[in-house]
Design a protein around this motif. Structure first.
Motif, PDB file in Angstrom:
ATOM      1  N   ASN A 256       3.729  -1.967  -5.814  1.00 16.63           N
ATOM      2  CA  ASN A 256       3.200  -0.644  -5.459  1.00 16.63           C
ATOM      3  C   ASN A 256       1.690  -0.753  -5.310  1.00 16.63           C
ATOM      4  O   ASN A 256       1.103  -1.818  -5.563  1.00 16.63           O
ATOM      5  CB  ASN A 256       3.574   0.439  -6.488  1.00 16.63           C
ATOM      6  CG  ASN A 256       3.131   0.098  -7.892  1.00 16.63           C
ATOM      7  OD1 ASN A 256       1.952  -0.132  -8.163  1.00 16.63           O
ATOM      8  ND2 ASN A 256       4.087   0.044  -8.818  1.00 16.63           N
ATOM      9  N   PHE A 257       1.052   0.351  -4.905  1.00 14.24           N
ATOM     10  CA  PHE A 257      -0.391   0.367  -4.682  1.00 14.24           C
ATOM     11  C   PHE A 257      -1.000   1.589  -5.353  1.00 14.24           C
ATOM     12  O   PHE A 257      -0.477   2.707  -5.219  1.00 14.24           O
ATOM     13  CB  PHE A 257      -0.723   0.426  -3.187  1.00 14.24           C
ATOM     14  CG  PHE A 257      -0.060  -0.621  -2.359  1.00 14.24           C
ATOM     15  CD1 PHE A 257      -0.664  -1.845  -2.151  1.00 14.24           C
ATOM     16  CD2 PHE A 257       1.182  -0.388  -1.784  1.00 14.24           C
ATOM     17  CE1 PHE A 257      -0.050  -2.829  -1.387  1.00 14.24           C
ATOM     18  CE2 PHE A 257       1.799  -1.354  -1.018  1.00 14.24           C
ATOM     19  CZ  PHE A 257       1.187  -2.577  -0.818  1.00 14.24           C
ATOM     20  N   ALA A 258      -2.101   1.380  -6.068  1.00 15.88           N
ATOM     21  CA  ALA A 258      -2.876   2.496  -6.612  1.00 15.88           C
ATOM     22  C   ALA A 258      -4.000   2.793  -5.631  1.00 15.88           C
ATOM     23  O   ALA A 258      -4.811   1.910  -5.334  1.00 15.88           O
ATOM     24  CB  ALA A 258      -3.429   2.145  -7.989  1.00 15.88           C
ATOM     25  N   ILE A 259      -4.046   4.025  -5.113  1.00 19.14           N
ATOM     26  CA  ILE A 259      -5.052   4.377  -4.117  1.00 19.14           C
ATOM     27  C   ILE A 259      -5.959   5.474  -4.658  1.00 19.14           C
ATOM     28  O   ILE A 259      -5.492   6.440  -5.270  1.00 19.14           O
ATOM     29  CB  ILE A 259      -4.398   4.810  -2.782  1.00 19.14           C
ATOM     30  CG1 ILE A 259      -5.469   5.079  -1.724  1.00 19.14           C
ATOM     31  CG2 ILE A 259      -3.473   6.003  -2.973  1.00 19.14           C
ATOM     32  CD1 ILE A 259      -4.910   5.250  -0.325  1.00 19.14           C
ATOM     33  N   ASP A 260      -7.242   5.288  -4.479  1.00 23.39           N
ATOM     34  CA  ASP A 260      -8.267   6.271  -4.862  1.00 23.39           C
ATOM     35  C   ASP A 260      -8.996   6.663  -3.587  1.00 23.39           C
ATOM     36  O   ASP A 260      -9.635   5.821  -2.945  1.00 23.39           O
ATOM     37  CB  ASP A 260      -9.228   5.649  -5.878  1.00 23.39           C
ATOM     38  CG  ASP A 260     -10.242   6.651  -6.418  1.00 23.39           C
ATOM     39  OD1 ASP A 260     -10.497   7.671  -5.738  1.00 23.39           O
ATOM     40  OD2 ASP A 260     -10.789   6.400  -7.505  1.00 23.39           O
ATOM     41  N   TYR A 261      -8.903   7.938  -3.207  1.00 24.52           N
ATOM     42  CA  TYR A 261      -9.490   8.379  -1.946  1.00 24.52           C
ATOM     43  C   TYR A 261     -10.994   8.622  -2.041  1.00 24.52           C
ATOM     44  O   TYR A 261     -11.645   8.898  -1.039  1.00 24.52           O
ATOM     45  CB  TYR A 261      -8.793   9.646  -1.460  1.00 24.52           C
ATOM     46  CG  TYR A 261      -7.343   9.414  -1.095  1.00 24.52           C
ATOM     47  CD1 TYR A 261      -6.994   8.843   0.113  1.00 24.52           C
ATOM     48  CD2 TYR A 261      -6.323   9.741  -1.992  1.00 24.52           C
ATOM     49  CE1 TYR A 261      -5.662   8.617   0.444  1.00 24.52           C
ATOM     50  CE2 TYR A 261      -4.994   9.524  -1.675  1.00 24.52           C
ATOM     51  CZ  TYR A 261      -4.667   8.965  -0.457  1.00 24.52           C
ATOM     52  OH  TYR A 261      -3.356   8.734  -0.127  1.00 24.52           O
ATOM     53  N   GLY A 262     -11.556   8.514  -3.250  1.00 26.56           N
ATOM     54  CA  GLY A 262     -12.995   8.657  -3.422  1.00 26.56           C
ATOM     55  C   GLY A 262     -13.470  10.079  -3.606  1.00 26.56           C
ATOM     56  O   GLY A 262     -14.672  10.319  -3.751  1.00 26.56           O
ATOM     57  N   ASP A 263     -12.542  11.040  -3.600  1.00 28.25           N
ATOM     58  CA  ASP A 263     -12.913  12.451  -3.789  1.00 28.25           C
ATOM     59  C   ASP A 263     -12.234  13.026  -5.024  1.00 28.25           C
ATOM     60  O   ASP A 263     -11.887  14.215  -5.059  1.00 28.25           O
ATOM     61  CB  ASP A 263     -12.540  13.261  -2.549  1.00 28.25           C
ATOM     62  CG  ASP A 263     -11.037  13.237  -2.262  1.00 28.25           C
ATOM     63  OD1 ASP A 263     -10.319  12.469  -2.948  1.00 28.25           O
ATOM     64  OD2 ASP A 263     -10.575  13.986  -1.379  1.00 28.25           O
ATOM     65  N   GLU A 264     -12.004  12.166  -6.021  1.00 29.98           N
ATOM     66  CA  GLU A 264     -11.340  12.502  -7.273  1.00 29.98           C
ATOM     67  C   GLU A 264      -9.835  12.694  -7.102  1.00 29.98           C
ATOM     68  O   GLU A 264      -9.168  13.234  -7.981  1.00 29.98           O
ATOM     69  CB  GLU A 264     -11.972  13.746  -7.925  1.00 29.98           C
ATOM     70  CG  GLU A 264     -13.453  13.570  -8.265  1.00 29.98           C
ATOM     71  CD  GLU A 264     -14.030  14.771  -8.987  1.00 29.98           C
ATOM     72  OE1 GLU A 264     -13.320  15.784  -9.136  1.00 29.98           O
ATOM     73  OE2 GLU A 264     -15.191  14.676  -9.429  1.00 29.98           O
ATOM     74  N   THR A 265      -9.306  12.239  -5.957  1.00 29.92           N
ATOM     75  CA  THR A 265      -7.868  12.284  -5.725  1.00 29.92           C
ATOM     76  C   THR A 265      -7.303  10.871  -5.767  1.00 29.92           C
ATOM     77  O   THR A 265      -7.831   9.966  -5.109  1.00 29.92           O
ATOM     78  CB  THR A 265      -7.538  12.911  -4.359  1.00 29.92           C
ATOM     79  OG1 THR A 265      -8.102  14.216  -4.293  1.00 29.92           O
ATOM     80  CG2 THR A 265      -6.033  13.003  -4.152  1.00 29.92           C
ATOM     81  N   THR A 266      -6.249  10.674  -6.548  1.00 24.58           N
ATOM     82  CA  THR A 266      -5.602   9.362  -6.643  1.00 24.58           C
ATOM     83  C   THR A 266      -4.109   9.513  -6.377  1.00 24.58           C
ATOM     84  O   THR A 266      -3.552  10.607  -6.460  1.00 24.58           O
ATOM     85  CB  THR A 266      -5.820   8.722  -8.024  1.00 24.58           C
ATOM     86  OG1 THR A 266      -5.276   9.580  -9.031  1.00 24.58           O
ATOM     87  CG2 THR A 266      -7.301   8.503  -8.289  1.00 24.58           C
ATOM     88  N   PRO A 270       4.387   3.511  -2.853  1.00 20.12           N
ATOM     89  CA  PRO A 270       5.476   2.565  -3.134  1.00 20.12           C
ATOM     90  C   PRO A 270       5.337   1.272  -2.348  1.00 20.12           C
ATOM     91  O   PRO A 270       4.578   1.186  -1.379  1.00 20.12           O
ATOM     92  CB  PRO A 270       6.725   3.346  -2.697  1.00 20.12           C
ATOM     93  CG  PRO A 270       6.221   4.285  -1.643  1.00 20.12           C
ATOM     94  CD  PRO A 270       4.836   4.674  -2.067  1.00 20.12           C
ATOM     95  N   ALA A 271       6.094   0.270  -2.767  1.00 19.20           N
ATOM     96  CA  ALA A 271       6.116  -1.010  -2.064  1.00 19.20           C
ATOM     97  C   ALA A 271       6.543  -0.804  -0.618  1.00 19.20           C
ATOM     98  O   ALA A 271       7.366   0.060  -0.313  1.00 19.20           O
ATOM     99  CB  ALA A 271       7.083  -1.970  -2.755  1.00 19.20           C
ATOM    100  N   GLY A 272       5.953  -1.593   0.267  1.00 18.43           N
ATOM    101  CA  GLY A 272       6.302  -1.503   1.675  1.00 18.43           C
ATOM    102  C   GLY A 272       5.549  -0.444   2.443  1.00 18.43           C
ATOM    103  O   GLY A 272       5.762  -0.289   3.647  1.00 18.43           O
TER     104      GLY A 272
END
Length: 310
Positions: A256-266, A270-272
């Protein structure tokens, strides 16, 4: 250590930065990790064990330095930079990130020897001790010496003389017949010439090893590196700004991937996942960072992109 290989067909090359580079191009991606994994625009002349000079990335940890290429995956055009550490880098890879592989002179050695100097022993024995005590001091990387035949018109011999005259550090490659490569930073200390009746003109060179040698295993034994590339489009525009985040994986697949959009939203993707839509509601400059959850890759391995909503 009973396995042996023949010294015959061992190739030796001394870097020649005064000649035209053998290859150059752009870096399309790089990971913030230890070691750094980079993606080349072209790998037709890139090889494991070769030293590559990086410029324009905007990352001080790798810029304006030479790094030894390892774990080259020609299909993915990706490789790791031995002994590099970009885990503290937070900026987006510079658009002018470029790489260069310098030309090499073939020293065509008759024989060679690497002489590693033992570390000094510091005596710390006192009257209180019942036996001798000591500490290990600094280790000298030593010297590399090789013998060769001289032809004063040979361009490779002239390149060796130039290296002696300018005293600059160069990379030296030993390519073994089984494909392993030993890469050493060296300075040419001396060049000697001898001759006699019924003899070929003979030379001997002594090179000071100035840093830690790097041994690169043959490509068939190297593991493919994992690299994640993050692209965002568009990178700028009026708010509210709708963007598409595109993830490209090579050398494996994250769970999976942890994404941080840089505007306090994370978020956790999922994989793929290939693309993800997101909208920036307010104006500002944002850094999108993605951390893959990939076996064997530390959480500090991230890829990022900069977005500006006006």
């Amino acid at each position: 250590m009973k396995k042996a290989i023949s010294a015959q067909n061992t190739k030796m090359y001394l870097e020649n930065p005064n000649a035209a580079p053998v290859a150059s191009g752009k870096l399309t991606s790089a990971s913030a990790s230890t070691p750094c994994v980079v993606v080349f625009d072209d790998v037709s002349k890139v090889a494991n064990g070769a030293p590559v000079y990086i410029t324009g990335s905007g990352w001080t940890s790798i810029d304006n330095q030479e790094w030894v290429i390892q774990n080259l995956d020609k299909d993915a055009k990706a490789a790791s930079l031995a002994q590099s550490d970009t885990s503290a880098e937070t900026a987006t890879l510079g658009k002018d990130a470029a790489w260069t592989i310098n030309a090499f002179a073939d020293v065509c050695a008759q024989s060679y020897q690497i002489n590693q100097t033992p570390a000094t022993s510091i005596d710390t024995t006192t009257l209180c001790d019942e036996e001798k005590t000591s500490l290990v001091g600094f280790r000298d990387p030593g010297t590399l010496t090789f013998d060769f035949f001289i032809d004063p018109t040979d361009p490779d011999y002239l390149a060796l003389l130039e290296a002696y005259d300018d005293g600059e550090e160069r990379m030296f490659e030993i390519i073994y017949r089984n494909g392993a490569v030993r890469t050493l930073p060296v300075i040419v200390q001396s060049i000697n010439e001898t001759g006699g009746v019924d003899q070929a003109v003979h030379g001997a060179a002594t090179l000071k090893i100035t840093g830690q040698p790097i041994l690169t295993q043959p490509s068939q034994a190297a593991a493919c590196p994992y690299v994640l590339t993050v692209a965002v489009a568009p990178l700028s525009g009026p708010s509210p700004l709708a963007v598409t985040v595109t993830l490209t994986e090579t050398g494996g697949h994250a769970s999976n991937f942890a994404i941080d959009y840089g505007d306090e939203t994370t978020d956790t993707l999922p994989a793929g996942t290939v693309t993800k839509e997101y909208t920036y509601a307010t104006a500002g400059s944002y850094t999108v960072t993605v951390t893959p959850n990939f076996k064997g890759i530390p959480g500090s391995v991230i890829s990022s992109a900069q977005v500006t909503a006006s």
